[in-house]
Design an enzyme around this catalytic site. Structure first.
Site, short mmCIF file in Angstrom:
data_model
loop_
_atom_site.label_atom_id
_atom_site.label_comp_id
_atom_site.label_asym_id
_atom_site.label_seq_id
_atom_site.Cartn_x
_atom_site.Cartn_y
_atom_site.Cartn_z
CB SER A 23 -2.08 -10.06 -4.98
OG SER A 23 -3.28 -10.73 -4.65
CG ASN A 110 -11.62 -7.27 3.08
OD1 ASN A 110 -11.08 -7.54 2.00
ND2 ASN A 110 -12.56 -6.35 3.18
CG HIS A 156 36.31 9.90 17.70
ND1 HIS A 156 35.30 10.80 17.53
CD2 HIS A 156 36.51 9.81 19.05
CE1 HIS A 156 34.90 11.26 18.70
NE2 HIS A 156 35.62 10.66 19.65
CB SER A 277 39.39 -9.07 -8.67
OG SER A 277 39.67 -8.33 -9.84
CE LYS A 283 40.66 -6.08 -4.53
NZ LYS A 283 40.16 -5.06 -5.30
CD GLU A 290 32.82 -5.26 -0.48
OE1 GLU A 290 32.37 -5.14 -1.63
OE2 GLU A 290 34.04 -5.40 -0.25
CE1 TYR A 317 -7.08 -5.50 2.12
CE2 TYR A 317 -8.73 -4.83 0.50
CZ TYR A 317 -7.49 -5.38 0.80
OH TYR A 317 -6.66 -5.79 -0.21
CD GLN A 322 -3.10 -6.94 -4.24
OE1 GLN A 322 -4.16 -7.52 -4.04
NE2 GLN A 322 -2.74 -6.53 -5.45
CE LYS A 325 -1.10 -10.01 0.99
NZ LYS A 325 -1.62 -8.60 1.11
N1 ARG Z 1 -5.00 -9.55 -2.52
C1 ARG Z 1 -5.67 -8.83 -1.48
C2 ARG Z 1 -4.63 -8.25 -0.51
O1 ARG Z 1 -3.54 -8.69 -0.56
C3 ARG Z 1 -6.58 -9.75 -0.74
C4 ARG Z 1 -7.76 -9.07 -0.13
C5 ARG Z 1 -8.68 -8.64 -1.18
N2 ARG Z 1 -9.89 -8.09 -0.67
C6 ARG Z 1 -10.70 -7.37 -1.42
N3 ARG Z 1 -11.74 -6.92 -0.87
N4 ARG Z 1 -10.39 -7.10 -2.66
O2 ARG Z 1 -4.89 -7.36 0.24
#
Ligand code: ARG
Length: 467
Positions: A23, A110, A156, A277, A283, A290, A317, A322, A325
């Site tokens: 990640s 975690n 409307h 344009s 234009k 937009e 967890y 992950q 993100k």
């Molecule tokens: N990259 C992981 C996430 O974004 C971090 C936590 C990882 N924990 C684990 N037990 N592998 O969730």
């Protein structure tokens, strides 16, 4: 490939598996939060006698050094590391040796990632709120200058009754005000610290969770360690609030695009906020409006994706999380950019007040007021509605407006019409007589603006409870 957890393995991770699992390419966004959380953890470990003073000092100094080197560009995110947490820890150990290996005592990635993500989100809730506040003050400024700028109000997308530009923009003011309230709510609900939840079941070390929560500006620690590491509600709530903001911006953009068209010409976008344009020299396109309208889709998409990701996750967890993100980073950045650009576009656009007023005068926007006139003269509203309906039909045939007919023509429709009808259905009267709370009449709008000014002078969540 470098990992924190090699001990139990006899084989290297497959390269493709490593890349799929990693990640760092995106969680490097959490770098400053990771350092901040790690410093708080180390400071607490020392206070609790788990680290010596020297170890804590070395760790804090090492972490600050890593932050500085990354900021200066001396240190870059080394993609052989799995994630930002591993990157920071490996660098720390490289820098300070043995003490660095103790930072992770009583902590898991975690609760670490749960904390980083919460810190990141909290920061951006505040930033979004601030951007909304700036937009609101620009809006209020334009409203104040346009209390007498008449324009048609639509239902409307048909001309309905005349309003003012101040009143029309005031509708968006209320929407963005609610968006700020949502930020405030989310902030309050999310401001609890998951650090110390460990992998899922807390830890046997005597951690002081109240202390780290206070160091990091949280209200207090979270209360269930399994929930702490697997809760992403705050992110879902923020994405929902961001989606609503984009919906508001998108509606506003839609109007700007219409108003900027040759057919309306209510506004003109500034050259600095328009594009041309490649083929049609005449234009001047409203691309920014937009694009904001278009980007609304990806923000809704982020919300749907995260809701879907979370729905099947057993406690606690799981790696699925992950996936929170990339889509959140993208949605947050998209909304911040959209708010900023939208505000710039609004501040620089010109309003063609005369065209708006002329448009408000045409299209029978005074028909309701003409009916109300008859009602005031004793005609039941339903009959008055019928009379004015026939009058409108007559005007349409003659290609004229109600106020352009002379009194004898008007009297053919109702003998209640007197010369005072002209004043009663003038554009000015139609607007200014609307004085119920929330209506466009000048007196009422002045009061609305006064209330909104007071609201804007209040402290935002930026000047917050937590500090
Ligand atoms: N990259 C992981 C996430 O974004 C971090 C936590 C990882 N924990 C684990 N037990 N592998 O969730």
């Amino acid at each position: 490939m470098a990992q924190l957890w090699g001990g139990r393995f006899t084989k290297e991770t497959d390269a493709k598996v490593f890349a799929f699992n990693a990640s760092l390419p995106f969680d490097k966004n959490l770098f400053t939060q990771d350092i901040e959380g790690s410093i708080a953890h180390a400071v607490m470990l020392e206070k609790q006698g788990i680290l010596t003073l020297e170890e804590k000092d070395a760790i804090v100094k090492g972490l600050a050094g890593i932050r500085k080197d990354v900021e200066k560009g001396i240190l870059s995110f080394d993609e052989t590391q799995e994630d930002i947490h591993s990157f920071v820890e490996a660098n720390l150990i490289e820098r300070i040796g043995e003490a660095g290996k103790k930072l992770h005592t009583g902590r898991s990635r975690n609760d670490q990632v749960a904390l980083d993500m919460r810190l990141y989100t909290r920061e951006h809730v505040l930033k979004t709120d601030e951007l909304l506040k700036q937009l609101l003050s620009v809006l209020l400024g334009i409203m104040e200058e346009n209390l007498d700028t008449y324009m048609p109000g639509f239902t409307h997308l048909q001309k309905a009754q005349p309003v003012t530009l101040a009143h029309h923009l005031g509708a968006y003011f209320e929407m963005f005000k609610r968006d700020r309230l949502r930020c405030r709510d989310i902030y309050k609900r999310m401001n609890f610290c998951p650090l110390g939840a460990g992998a899922l079941a807390g830890t046997t070390y005597p951690l002081d969770r109240n202390y780290t929560a206070a160091l990091l500006g949280f209200e207090m620690p979270t209360l269930n360690s399994m929930d702490s590491v697997s809760d992403r509600d705050y992110l879902i709530e923020f994405l929902a609030a961001l989606s609503t903001m984009m919906m508001h911006l998108s509606r506003f953009c839609e109007e700007i695009i219409l108003w900027n068209s040759n057919e309306y010409r209510f506004i003109e976008l500034d050259d600095s906020y328009s594009t041309g344009s490649s083929i049609m020299p005449q234009k001047k396109n409203p691309d920014i409006a937009e694009l904001i309208r278009g980007k609304t889709g990806r923000v809704y998409g982020a919300l749907m994706a995260l809701l879907t990701t979370m729905k099947g996750i057993p406690l606690a967890y799981n790696k699925d999380m992950q996936e929170d993100k990339e889509l959140s980073f993208d949605a947050i950045r998209t909304v911040e950019d959209s708010l900023e650009l939208f505000t710039g576009m609004l501040v620089t656009m010109k309003f063609n007040k005369e065209i708006m007023a002329t448009s408000a005068m045409n299209g029978f926007t005074n028909a309701t007021d003409a009916a109300d006139y008859l009602v005031n003269k004793g005609v039941p509203f339903r009959d008055a509605h019928g009379i004015i309906g026939r009058l409108v039909l007559y005007c349409l045939e003659k290609n004229t407006g109600i106020d352009a007919l002379d009194i004898t023509e008007l009297k053919n429709f109702s003998d209640k019409f007197e010369p005072d009808i002209y004043d009663a259905i003038s554009l000015k009267t139609c607007v200014e007589k609307r004085l119920t709370i929330g209506a466009p009449g000048r007196k009422m709008m002045e009061e609305t603006i006064r209330i909104n000014k007071e609201y804007l002078a209040e402290e935002g969540i930026g000047c917050r409870e937590s500090q």
